[in-house]
Design a protein around this motif. Sequence first.
Motif, PDB file in Angstrom:
ATOM      1  N   TYR A   8       0.819  -1.215   0.000  1.00 22.15           N
ATOM      2  CA  TYR A   8       0.000   0.000   0.000  1.00 22.15           C
ATOM      3  C   TYR A   8       0.852   1.263   0.000  1.00 22.15           C
ATOM      4  CZ  TYR A   8       0.319  -1.650   4.883  1.00 22.15           C
ATOM      5  OH  TYR A   8       0.749  -2.181   6.069  1.00 22.15           O
ATOM      6  N   SER A  39       0.510   3.922  -3.255  1.00 24.51           N
ATOM      7  CA  SER A  39       0.205   5.339  -3.038  1.00 24.51           C
ATOM      8  C   SER A  39       1.325   6.225  -3.568  1.00 24.51           C
ATOM      9  CB  SER A  39      -0.009   5.605  -1.541  1.00 24.51           C
ATOM     10  OG  SER A  39      -1.211   5.011  -1.093  1.00 24.51           O
ATOM     11  N   TYR A  53       0.909   8.970  -6.608  1.00 26.17           N
ATOM     12  CA  TYR A  53       1.192  10.380  -6.351  1.00 26.17           C
ATOM     13  C   TYR A  53       2.284  10.900  -7.292  1.00 26.17           C
ATOM     14  CZ  TYR A  53       1.920  14.701  -3.730  1.00 26.17           C
ATOM     15  OH  TYR A  53       2.016  16.013  -3.369  1.00 26.17           O
ATOM     16  N   PRO A  71      -3.526   9.997  -4.067  1.00 31.23           N
ATOM     17  CA  PRO A  71      -3.468   8.707  -3.370  1.00 31.23           C
ATOM     18  C   PRO A  71      -4.844   8.312  -2.847  1.00 31.23           C
ATOM     19  CG  PRO A  71      -1.666  10.126  -2.676  1.00 31.23           C
ATOM     20  CD  PRO A  71      -2.595  10.981  -3.497  1.00 31.23           C
ATOM     21  N   GLU A 129      -8.720   2.032  -1.827  1.00 30.23           N
ATOM     22  CA  GLU A 129      -7.874   0.861  -2.080  1.00 30.23           C
ATOM     23  C   GLU A 129      -8.129  -0.183  -1.013  1.00 30.23           C
ATOM     24  OE1 GLU A 129      -3.195  -0.416  -1.533  1.00 30.23           O
ATOM     25  OE2 GLU A 129      -3.662   1.689  -1.955  1.00 30.23           O
TER      26      GLU A 129
END
Length: 821
Positions: free
Chosen positions: A318, A322, A326, A332, A387
Motif C-alpha cells: 500500500y 500510493s 502520487y 493517493p 484501495e
Amino acid sequence: MRIFQALRSLILTVFRKILFLWVRTDVSGNRREALGLDPDTPVCYVLQYSSMSSRLVLEQEVLRADLPGAESSLPVKNGPAHSFFFLYRRIGGMFQSRQTPVPTAQFQALVRYGLEHPEKDVQIVPVSLFWGRSPDKEKSLVKLLLSDTWSVAGRLQKFLIIMLHGRNTYVQFNQPLSLKQVIDEYRHSEERANRKLARILRTHFRRVRQAVLGPDLSHRRTLVEGLVRTQAVKEAIRETARKDDIPPEKVRAKAYKYADEIAASMSIVTIRFLEVVLAWLWNRIYNGIAVNNINVAKEVAQDNAVVYVPCHRSHIDYLLLSYVLYKNGLMPPHIAAGINLNMPVVGPILRRGGAFFMRRSFKDNPLYATVFNEYMHVMFTRGYSVEYFVEGGRSRTGRMLQPRPGMLAMTVRSFLRNHRKPIVFVPVYVGYEKVMEGRSYLGELRGKKKQKESVFGLAKTVRKLSNSFGRVAVNFGEAIPLAEVLSEVHPSWRDEAYDAEYRPAWLPDAVEALALRVASNINASVAVNPIGMTATVLLGAERMAMDESQLIRLMDQYADLLRAFPYADTVTLPEGSGKDWVAYCENMGLVSRQPQKLGDIIALQGSNATLMTYYRNNIQHLFALPSLIASLFENKNSLQREKIVFLANVAYPYLQSELFLKYQPDEVEGVVNQWIDLLIEKGLIFEREGRICRPEEGTDAMLRLRVLSRFIIQTLERYHIAIGILRKYGSGRISAAELEEQSTLLAERMSILFGLNAPEFFDKSLFRNFIANMQKNGVITTDDDGLLCYTEGLNEVAEDARLVLSVEKRQAIQQVTMLGA
C-alpha cells in the motif's frame, strides 16, 4: 521589431531563472515518445488560464524535455506569438465574485487559422499545471484566499500561492489534439468551431483536475458527526439500544467512537512528507521501480470513483502503490487497513496518509457494521478513490488467495443505493524480486505463530534496510466498470429500488463474478522477473540443480513460449537473457554455484529451495495450460488431439479456480489447440499419422517437455490425493470437512517422504476449494447426512491420472491413501 522581441525574450528568460530559484516541479507525460508528436506538424501548447508564471514554467519544462519549443512562432495572423496559448483570460480581482471566463484572442485566432487553411494542421498539447496538489477542504477560508482553482486569482494572490506551494508544483503534459479533426465539421461556422474546441479543452482540464486532486476533502470531525446522523446509523442505534437495553445516548456515543476509530484524516502535508521518506527508502532497498500501464489509472480517475485492488504480498504494497500514484499525478487513495496497524506512532501517520481502519470481523456487532458501511458509502458517493485487498491478508505462498467477499459486497451495495457516480475497479499487480517478509513467511508455513504487528517489530524490520531486495514492478491491469459486471449478472439491476439494508437475491452471484474478474485481471498483469523464471525451471529439475548452460537454454526457450503466445497484453517480461538472469539470481544470494570441470552446476539449497517456490508461484498460471498438455505425455508416447483437448477441459475448471486463469470455459478448446500448435512449432511435441507424439527419451526436446510438465504436476498430484482418499472411503462414507482434513495430512506426509518443497502442496484452503469445485461441477454431491457421494464418473477421472502421474507417484498416492483409510 526583432530588437524588441529579442529584448522581450531576454527579460522573460531572466524572470524564468528567478522564478526557478524557488519553484520545484514534478512533471509527467513530457517524453516525446509518450506524446507521440508528428515531427512534420506544428505543435502548440495550451494552458487553461492566462498567467505569466504558468507560461514561464511551461517554457522551462519544454526546454528541459527537449520538446518542440514554446518559444518558436506559429504562422497564425494575430494568433499566438509563440507556440502556446491560454484557453481563457482571467477577469475580476481577488475579492470580486466569480465571472464566466472569456476565451483569449490567441485561441480564437488559432481556430480561425485552422478554418482558413483546411489543408494545414496543428497539434494542440494540453498542459495542466497545479501550484501544490492539496485537495480543497470543504468550507475552508484558505480555499477562498489561496486556492489556485479560481479563475480570478489576482497578482497578489498568485504571488502568495507560488510562495506557499511553489516547491510542490505539478505539471502534466497530455496527448495532443488535432486542430484539423476537432473543427473539421464546423468549416462554415467559426463560432461553433470555437465552442467545440473550448468545450473539449475545458472538459479535458476538468477531468485532469479530478484525477490529480480528487474531490474536496471533508473535515474529519464533520465527516464523523455526519456518519452518526445518517438514517441507517440512527436505526442501528435504536435497534441496539432496544436489543441490549442500553440508553440511546450511550449507544450513540459508541457509534461515534466507532466512526472516529474508522475514519481517515488525509493530510497533504503528511503525504508530501511520506513522499520524501519513501523515495529515500525505495532508493535504499530497491534497484528500481518499474511502473507499467499507468495510463489505465489516469484515464479512469478522471470521471469515476476508483477502487484500486492490488494483490497482497507485503506490507510494502500500500505504501508503494500510493507513492506510485502520487508521483504519476494521481491523488493517493483512501486505504482499508487492518486495525492491527493502528498502533502508536505508526497508526496516526498511516491515518493522515489516507488509511482508514477496519476490524477483522464485524460478526455479532451490527452497529459497527452499519457505521463502517455508511463510511464506505460516503467515500464512493463523493468520488474518493479507495484501495483494499480482496485477498484479505498477505499471501504466504506467492499465489493469489481466494478473494473474500466482504469489501466487494459493501462496494456493490453502496453502488446499488446510489450509482450516479460510476465505480471502476483497477487491478494492480505488485511484483517483488525478493519480498521483505520472505523469511518470516517460511517460518509461518512451517507452523511458527504469526507475530503480531508492533512498534518493536517495526524496529526489527528497520535492520533489513541495509539489504537489497532487487527491483519491484507495479503493473496496472485492465479496468473493470462495476456497472458492466452487474449488467452481465442481472441486466435489470437499474430498475430496482435499494436502501442500506436491502440485499437482493442475486447479490452473492454478482459479488462472486466481480471477485473472480478482479483476481483474474490481477494475475493477467503479472510481472515476470529473473527470479521467477530461474525458480520455475530449477524447481522443475530432479534435484533442483542443473548444468548452467542447460539452465540458461531452458529459461530462454520457456521465455520464448511466453512471447510467442502472450497470456495478456498487460503481462511484462524481463529484459536480458537466461545468462543474465542466472548471474542476477546468484548476485541476490538465491542460488548457489558448484564449480565442476564439465560445467558449473546451479542449484537451490537449504531454505532457498522453499523460498523460491514463492517466486515460482507468482508466475505459475502463465504456464498452466502448456504444462498441463506436457504432463499428459508423462506415461503416453502419443495421444489423439481430441483426447488432449478433452482432458484439458476436464481439468481446466479446477485450475481456473485455483490459479485464476482468465480464459472462459468456451475459450479453452481454442486456446489448448493454439498451445498444441505452438509446442509442435517449437519442437517439444510433433504430429504423426493424426496423433500428437512426444519426443524420444534422452533428447533435448524430451527434457524440455518433461521440465515443462513439472511446472504444474504437483497441483495435479494434490487433486488425485483428494480423489484417491474419497474413493478409498467409498461413496457416502466421508464428509467434506473430513476429506479436507485427511487430504491435508496425507499431502503433508507425502511432502516429507518425497522432499517436496512447495508449502502450498498441503495447503488446507486449496483442498477446500477443490472439494467445493467438485461439488459445484456435479462430480460429487452431499447426502442428507452431509456425506459425499459420487458416481462412476469419478472413477473415470481417477483412471485418467495414469496419463499424468508417474508409476512411482501413483503408487505413493495409493500407499498414503491406504494409510489414511
